[in-house]
Scaffold this active site. Sequence first.
Site, PDB file in Angstrom:
ATOM      1  N   ARG A 183       0.871  -1.180   0.000  1.00  0.00           N
ATOM      2  CA  ARG A 183       0.000   0.000   0.000  1.00  0.00           C
ATOM      3  C   ARG A 183       0.899   1.218   0.000  1.00  0.00           C
ATOM      4  O   ARG A 183       1.791   1.342   0.852  1.00  0.00           O
ATOM      5  CB  ARG A 183      -0.905   0.046   1.226  1.00  0.00           C
ATOM      6  CG  ARG A 183      -1.482   1.464   1.396  1.00  0.00           C
ATOM      7  CD  ARG A 183      -2.515   1.605   2.442  1.00  0.00           C
ATOM      8  NE  ARG A 183      -3.750   0.956   2.029  1.00  0.00           N
ATOM      9  CZ  ARG A 183      -4.941   1.246   2.541  1.00  0.00           C
ATOM     10  NH1 ARG A 183      -5.062   2.184   3.464  1.00  0.00           N
ATOM     11  NH2 ARG A 183      -6.008   0.608   2.135  1.00  0.00           N
ATOM     12  N   HIS A 207      -7.413   0.716  -6.305  1.00  0.00           N
ATOM     13  CA  HIS A 207      -7.640  -0.012  -5.040  1.00  0.00           C
ATOM     14  C   HIS A 207      -8.407  -1.307  -5.355  1.00  0.00           C
ATOM     15  O   HIS A 207      -9.571  -1.468  -4.973  1.00  0.00           O
ATOM     16  CB  HIS A 207      -8.435   0.876  -4.073  1.00  0.00           C
ATOM     17  CG  HIS A 207      -8.404   0.418  -2.649  1.00  0.00           C
ATOM     18  ND1 HIS A 207      -7.626  -0.624  -2.200  1.00  0.00           N
ATOM     19  CD2 HIS A 207      -9.086   0.872  -1.553  1.00  0.00           C
ATOM     20  CE1 HIS A 207      -7.816  -0.784  -0.899  1.00  0.00           C
ATOM     21  NE2 HIS A 207      -8.700   0.096  -0.489  1.00  0.00           N
ATOM     22  N   GLN A 260     -10.355  -3.623  -2.743  1.00  0.00           N
ATOM     23  CA  GLN A 260     -11.600  -3.015  -2.242  1.00  0.00           C
ATOM     24  C   GLN A 260     -12.763  -3.367  -3.174  1.00  0.00           C
ATOM     25  O   GLN A 260     -13.884  -3.644  -2.724  1.00  0.00           O
ATOM     26  CB  GLN A 260     -11.436  -1.497  -2.136  1.00  0.00           C
ATOM     27  CG  GLN A 260     -12.690  -0.763  -1.718  1.00  0.00           C
ATOM     28  CD  GLN A 260     -13.096  -1.017  -0.265  1.00  0.00           C
ATOM     29  OE1 GLN A 260     -12.272  -0.901   0.622  1.00  0.00           O
ATOM     30  NE2 GLN A 260     -14.352  -1.364  -0.029  1.00  0.00           N
ATOM     31  N   ASP A 278     -16.906   8.079  -1.346  1.00  0.00           N
ATOM     32  CA  ASP A 278     -15.586   7.944  -0.705  1.00  0.00           C
ATOM     33  C   ASP A 278     -15.174   9.347  -0.255  1.00  0.00           C
ATOM     34  O   ASP A 278     -15.799  10.353  -0.647  1.00  0.00           O
ATOM     35  CB  ASP A 278     -14.589   7.376  -1.742  1.00  0.00           C
ATOM     36  CG  ASP A 278     -13.184   7.187  -1.190  1.00  0.00           C
ATOM     37  OD1 ASP A 278     -13.018   7.124   0.041  1.00  0.00           O
ATOM     38  OD2 ASP A 278     -12.233   7.116  -2.009  1.00  0.00           O
ATOM     39  N   CYS A 334     -16.329   2.795   1.089  1.00  0.00           N
ATOM     40  CA  CYS A 334     -15.170   1.924   1.336  1.00  0.00           C
ATOM     41  C   CYS A 334     -14.584   2.131   2.724  1.00  0.00           C
ATOM     42  O   CYS A 334     -13.874   1.265   3.225  1.00  0.00           O
ATOM     43  CB  CYS A 334     -14.119   2.161   0.268  1.00  0.00           C
ATOM     44  SG  CYS A 334     -13.594   3.877   0.144  1.00  0.00           S
ATOM     45  N   ARG A 387     -13.871  -7.314   3.056  1.00  0.00           N
ATOM     46  CA  ARG A 387     -12.454  -7.107   2.700  1.00  0.00           C
ATOM     47  C   ARG A 387     -11.652  -8.351   3.081  1.00  0.00           C
ATOM     48  O   ARG A 387     -10.768  -8.787   2.358  1.00  0.00           O
ATOM     49  CB  ARG A 387     -11.856  -5.898   3.433  1.00  0.00           C
ATOM     50  CG  ARG A 387     -12.487  -4.545   3.150  1.00  0.00           C
ATOM     51  CD  ARG A 387     -12.368  -4.126   1.703  1.00  0.00           C
ATOM     52  NE  ARG A 387     -11.010  -4.217   1.176  1.00  0.00           N
ATOM     53  CZ  ARG A 387      -9.975  -3.405   1.477  1.00  0.00           C
ATOM     54  NH1 ARG A 387     -10.167  -2.395   2.286  1.00  0.00           N
ATOM     55  NH2 ARG A 387      -8.787  -3.581   0.953  1.00  0.00           N
TER      56      ARG A 387
HETATM   57  N1  NVA Z   1      -9.641   7.313  -1.729  1.00  0.00           N
HETATM   58  C1  NVA Z   1      -9.279   6.903  -0.396  1.00  0.00           C
HETATM   59  C2  NVA Z   1      -9.576   5.462  -0.200  1.00  0.00           C
HETATM   60  C3  NVA Z   1      -9.320   4.936   1.192  1.00  0.00           C
HETATM   61  C4  NVA Z   1      -9.621   3.481   1.338  1.00  0.00           C
HETATM   62  C5  NVA Z   1      -7.822   7.197  -0.142  1.00  0.00           C
HETATM   63  O1  NVA Z   1      -6.990   6.903  -1.004  1.00  0.00           O
HETATM   64  O2  NVA Z   1      -7.502   7.741   0.911  1.00  0.00           O
HETATM   65  N1   CP Z   2     -11.123   0.737   2.717  1.00  0.00           N
HETATM   66  C1   CP Z   2      -9.839   0.667   3.100  1.00  0.00           C
HETATM   67  O1   CP Z   2      -8.934   0.388   2.302  1.00  0.00           O
HETATM   68  O2   CP Z   2      -9.630   0.905   4.411  1.00  0.00           O
HETATM   69  P1   CP Z   2      -8.207   1.083   5.123  1.00  0.00           P
HETATM   70  O3   CP Z   2      -7.611   2.356   4.606  1.00  0.00           O
HETATM   71  O4   CP Z   2      -8.531   1.125   6.589  1.00  0.00           O
HETATM   72  O5   CP Z   2      -7.358  -0.100   4.772  1.00  0.00           O
END
Ligand code: NVA
Ligand code: CP
Length: 312
Positions: free
Chosen positions: A106, A133, A136, A228, A269, A297
């Site tokens: 990540r 992502h 997800q 989101d 999400c 998830r």
């Molecule tokens: N768009 C958000 C998704 C988090 C799961 C981010 O990248 O912070």
């Molecule tokens: N939805 C999601 O990816 O959550 P986290 O950022 O907590 O992993």
Amino acid sequence: MNLQGRHLLTLKDYSKEEIEYLLNLSEDLKDKKKRGILGESLKGKNIALIFEKPSTRTRCAFTIGCIDEGGHPEYLGKGDIQLGHKESIEDTARVLGRMFDGIQFRGFSHESVEQLAKYSGVPVWNGLTDNYHPTQILADLLTLKEQFGKLEGLNLVYAGDGRNNMANSLLIGSSKMGINITILSPESLWPDKDLIDICQAYAKLSGSEIKLTEQVEDVEGADAIYTDVWCSMGEEDLATERIKLLKPYQVNDDLLSKTGKSHTIVLHCLPAVKGNEVTYDVFERFSKVIFDQAENRMHTIKAVMVATLGKQ
Ligand code: NVA
Ligand code: CP
């Protein structure tokens, strides 16, 4: 279906049938876990979990999913390893690939996860980059299937920042699976033209429709409205501008009343900023399905690890 050794960088690399296979495997693993039956398909496997950005769901899903199947997860957080600072991604990939059997990444740049996949020699799974992502989306598809008993022909509206990792990935997943997808967002935040073209080709194959719109009235017919955060991780400085731009696209009772359907559900999400992209009331009304999504998830990420790395 054999997905052994495959990476999961985006769902672009997976066919509709392969995604269906992963969803069926997730359902099976979920059912077994509910009945107290765990597997051993990752026994003897060591899995590296690299996190440049924070995470609750993704980190826990990979950790629990791995342990449930008899594997060993190792969390490598920001500041724990040399990645990208003292040591190149290419070298880190080659070191981790000699010790671990699979790598979750990540982080910020999508190129980083591509480099890990290129040089590590083991399956690499994208747990979120600035652009995509994919794990997800598997949870979202499983949740939609549980709610509606099917995916093909559903109408999904994504309201908010239309060019973030979630919007991009929902566009890919929906167009592959035959879900009609509407991106409801100011034009300045629409997805890249190149990605739209790629997804139009998937949509043609699956029989789905893609719509980009600024008009909130276009939520009409939505079976699900997805939202989101307005500022993704790393974009916190843009808050003032984004709130101004995206306020008309908040998921609230007024927007829900425009779907013309009484069964429309709301998905998120998570993590959520209640009061921005979704009102507190709407979030709480749909919290059951939103937390099903969060739970899913784990089942879907476990399925990805089992399918690409586990003993079948
Ligand atoms: N768009 C958000 C998704 C988090 C799961 C981010 O990248 O912070
Ligand atoms: N939805 C999601 O990816 O959550 P986290 O950022 O907590 O992993």
